[in-house]
Design an enzyme around this catalytic site. Structure first.
Site, PDB file in Angstrom:
ATOM      1  N   ASP A 159       0.820  -1.208   0.000  1.00 31.13           N
ATOM      2  CA  ASP A 159       0.000   0.000   0.000  1.00 31.13           C
ATOM      3  C   ASP A 159       0.855   1.260   0.000  1.00 31.13           C
ATOM      4  O   ASP A 159       1.901   1.329   0.648  1.00 31.13           O
ATOM      5  CB  ASP A 159      -0.896  -0.016   1.239  1.00 31.13           C
TER       6      ASP A 159
ATOM      7  N   GLU B 122       1.380  -0.448  -5.149  1.00 31.16           N
ATOM      8  CA  GLU B 122       0.450   0.640  -5.413  1.00 31.16           C
ATOM      9  C   GLU B 122       1.298   1.924  -5.394  1.00 31.16           C
ATOM     10  O   GLU B 122       1.512   2.521  -4.352  1.00 31.16           O
ATOM     11  CB  GLU B 122      -0.651   0.724  -4.358  1.00 31.16           C
TER      12      GLU B 122
END
Length: 734
Positions: free
Chosen positions: A415, A466
């Site tokens: 993330d 990401e």
């Protein structure tokens, strides 16, 4: 090691009163040096125990049954001696009630942490950290025989003292003070008789003398929020049934195969399901859609459900909201046996400030950087890990390996990588690196280490970034100076394409570049194309609601967009609910609007997604050359006037080309001449306007055949019909 950290056991007459008081209060950093059994120079063995308010204390030797009376020294510390050498024993205590209470003595055991473990952690290279740190119900040897109990190990270098508090000692840690093993700050204690399912925390005395209570950073289980204690986990007895999957996985490269991913939030997919119930219902549901992978939003323990799992307090503890760690193993095992890979979101960039968590763990910055310009993430109100600290980096790298090892996870989606990479990410005040730049060199080294280590130990997994910027080399191997990820989310494609389709079709002809720009850089990295949870929440609306027009146009536009996503080079990811064009945006507080599947239009979108996934699996042209520009050839990229985009995907020799034409206007295009790379028959393998998807049924009667009429730079072409807001795919048959 220093005498201060590993003191020699003092004789009965040499113990200063202050030390006895510290042991009694649970503030001594080496209580084992006073308590427990100690062989003296004269051959006698001294036994000391802490028993405040006792009337009588006796040590009962295990091998002979001999009873050794202990006498009170001071502050509740009792002492006795015998001439039988070191032995296993228990402490019998009689209080004012006159009833004997007999328990084993935690201070008679050697450390559970060996020198090799200490060395590896000191070097920041302990790849199985969870085997040693945390709480483990185990067998541990005394002098002559093993005993079952629980070992507690924690890292707290700034602490003056550490105690274990829990349901097994009435949350009073004075009887279970830990010993500091080394200058690095590892504290440990083995407590015999403590069983799984007991709750506990660490009570830490800070450098300023205050006590703080913290959950275990390496707890393998935690109480269900809003409770915050750690839980002693039962050693796993789960028997995996995914051996065939794991063997086959190790022989494959997921980055070069088909990958279509269904992203979901486990707590709100169908609220009320635990891991085991989710396994049964999710597998049944996916069997009709044929995604290759499932991606779970973070499953590590987190106190605030509204964070969706992205503010983690228990990095090694699967959330207890859905069941036990073995229940999660069952879920993943079932998915594997059904043929689905499992990806999990992983959050190594930041953590919340909850008082029981990692923030200022031992009274000051430890897991986070001490400088707030480096250790604070202002956007999210969280702390940032100190990636330059060897032990912090070890904690995170081992955590990634933990999920891959213990739960057979097939990949981690990391993330917010941009927030990790840039020192000035969302900051007005920031500290340049040693070269004066904005790159976080220590964080880069961490990402390279975790990726290289994960790929080395677990062939066949995928590490996915990401990453929302144009950072070069995200998916380049670490030995070539890259970050070492296997795939990168293509956020640019997502933003550009969504901005395009949100416009009324009448205006799209002026913005064709929003569609074509992604092809400029489509092969600069190995990309995954996401329509994730972030795009369908917090006022952004669902994919369906982004489409302009009436209900028919919204459904048609959704079908068109999904076909475009599946046709574009790269892997695909779709967030739950979008596979049936849920009308409302997602909220973690409620489930999906499953009732909308009673509407033929929404059921049609779901049917289309299943067909797209089947095509993605079966047609090599759609994935064999995803990262090779030779795997795509333009048919029509500049027909902005008609809002048409067309290209062909091609695989290796023997894999037939698939030509795709996308009509983003709301007008049917009849007799459209399209140049094709091969002469002959092209069968219509997909038409998003088909009646089976609740479309109008306009199309090409199953196929088109080329004519010797040059067009779009090809010697042959065919005339095709493209329905409004629709995609039509043709497979070359020869």
């Amino acid at each position: 090691m220093t005498d201060e950290l590993q003191p020699v056991a003092p004789t009965a007459t040499s113990i200063p009163d202050g030390e006895l008081r510290a042991v009694a209060d649970g503030t001594h950093s080496g209580p084992h040096a006073i308590l427990g059994q100690h062989l003296q120079g004269d051959g006698r063995t001294v036994i000391r125990a802490r028993r405040p308010l006792a009337e009588r204390v006796t040590a009962v030797l295990t091998s002979s049954g001999e009873r050794v009376e202990l006498h009170h020294l001071a502050h509740g510390i009792w002492q006795g001696a015998h001439g039988h050498g070191l032995d296993d024993y228990e402490i019998e205590t009689v209080y004012t009630d006159g009833v004997p209470h007999t328990v084993d003595d935690p201070y008679r055991f050697l450390p559970v942490v060996g020198e090799v473990d200490q060395f590896l952690f000191g070097e920041g290279r302990h790849e199985r950290l969870w085997h040693v740190f945390g709480a483990h119900h185990r067998e541990h040897w005394g002098t002559h025989a093993p005993v079952r109990g629980t070992s507690f190990v924690v890292w707290a270098p700034h602490a003056q003292a550490v105690r274990v508090i829990g349901s097994f000692n009435g949350w009073d840690g004075r009887a279970h003070a830990m010993r500091r093993l080394d200058a690095l700050g590892i504290w440990e204690l083995f407590v015999p008789g403590v069983s799984p399912h007991e709750t506990y925390k660490f009570q830490i005395r800070t450098a300023s003398g205050e006590w703080v209570e913290k959950a275990d950073p390496l707890a393998l289980h935690a109480e269900q929020p809003p409770q915050t204690a750690s839980v002693i986990d039962n050693p796993s007895t789960y028997e995996w049934g995914d051996g065939d999957w794991m063997s086959a996985r190790a022989q494959k490269d997921p980055h070069t195969g088909p990958m279509t991913t269904y992203e979901l939030h486990a707590m709100s997919w169908r609220p009320g399901l635990g891991y085991r119930e989710l396994a049964d219902q999710l597998v049944e549901y996916l069997d009709g859609l044929e995604f290759t992978h499932v991606e779970f939003m973070p499953l590590a323990e987190h106190p605030f459900g509204g964070s969706w799992g992205y503010q983690v307090t228990g990095y090694y503890a699967p959330t207890s909201r859905l069941g036990s760690p073995d229940d999660l193993r069952y879920l993943i095992d079932r998915l594997h046996q059904a043929g689905y890979g499992v990806i999990m979101d992983w959050v190594p960039g930041h953590f919340p400030k909850d008082s029981f968590g990692l923030a200022e763990f031992d009274g000051q910055a430890l897991y986070e950087h001490a400088d707030p310009r480096l250790g604070e993430q202002l956007d999210w109100g969280t702390k940032v890990f100190n990636f330059g600290d060897s032990q912090v980096r070890n904690f995170l790298v081992a955590n990634a390996l933990y999920w891959l090892e213990e739960f057979h996870i097939d990949g981690l989606r990391v993330d917010a990588v941009a927030s990790i990479l840039y020192l000035d990410y969302s900051r007005e005040e920031w500290v340049p690196n040693i070269h004066g730049g904005r790159e976080n060199l220590e964080a880069i080294a961490f990402l390279q280490e975790v990726n290289a280590t994960a790929y080395k130990l677990y062939p066949g997994i995928a590490m996915i970034a990401e990453e929302s910027t144009s950072w070069a080399g995200v998916t380049k191997p670490t030995e070539w100076g890259g970050l070492g990820f296997g795939l990168k989310w293509n956020m640019g494609w997502m933003n550009d394409s969504l901005r395009y389709v949100e416009r009324d079709p009448i205006y799209r002809s002026h913005h064709q570049g929003d569609l074509t720009f992604s092809f400029v850089y489509a092969w600069s990295e190995r990309f995954l194309l996401p329509i994730s949870h972030d795009e369908v929440v917090h006022g952004k609306g669902s994919l369906y609601s982004k489409m302009p027009g009436d209900e028919w146009q919204k459904l048609a536009g959704t079908r068109l967009f999904l076909a475009y996503q599946w046709g574009h080079p790269g892997k695909q990811l779709l967030f739950m609910g979008q596979e049936f064009a849920q009308q409302t945006e997602w909220s973690e507080s409620r489930g999906l609007d499953w009732w909308q599947l009673d509407n033929p239009g929404h059921a049609g979108v779901q049917r289309l997604v299943g067909d797209l996934n089947r095509l993605a699996k079966n047609e090599g042209a759609l994935w064999q050359r995803d990262d090779d520009p030779a795997g795509m050839v333009w048919l029509s990229g500049d027909d902005a006037a008609n809002s048409v985009l067309a290209f062909a995907r091609r695989g290796f020799d023997g894999s037939p080309d698939v030509a795709m034409i996308f009509n983003f206007s709301n007008q049917v295009i009849s007799g459209y001449r399209l140049g094709l790379p091969h002469a002959g028959r092209w069968s219509e393998v997909l038409n998003t306007d088909a009646e089976s998807y609740a479309g109008s049924g306009a199309g090409n009667y199953g196929s088109v055949t080329t004519e010797e009429t040059p067009s779009h730079g090809f010697a042959q072409s065919a005339t095709v019909t493209v329905p409004p807001l629709a995609a039509v795919w043709f497979k070359y048959e020869g």
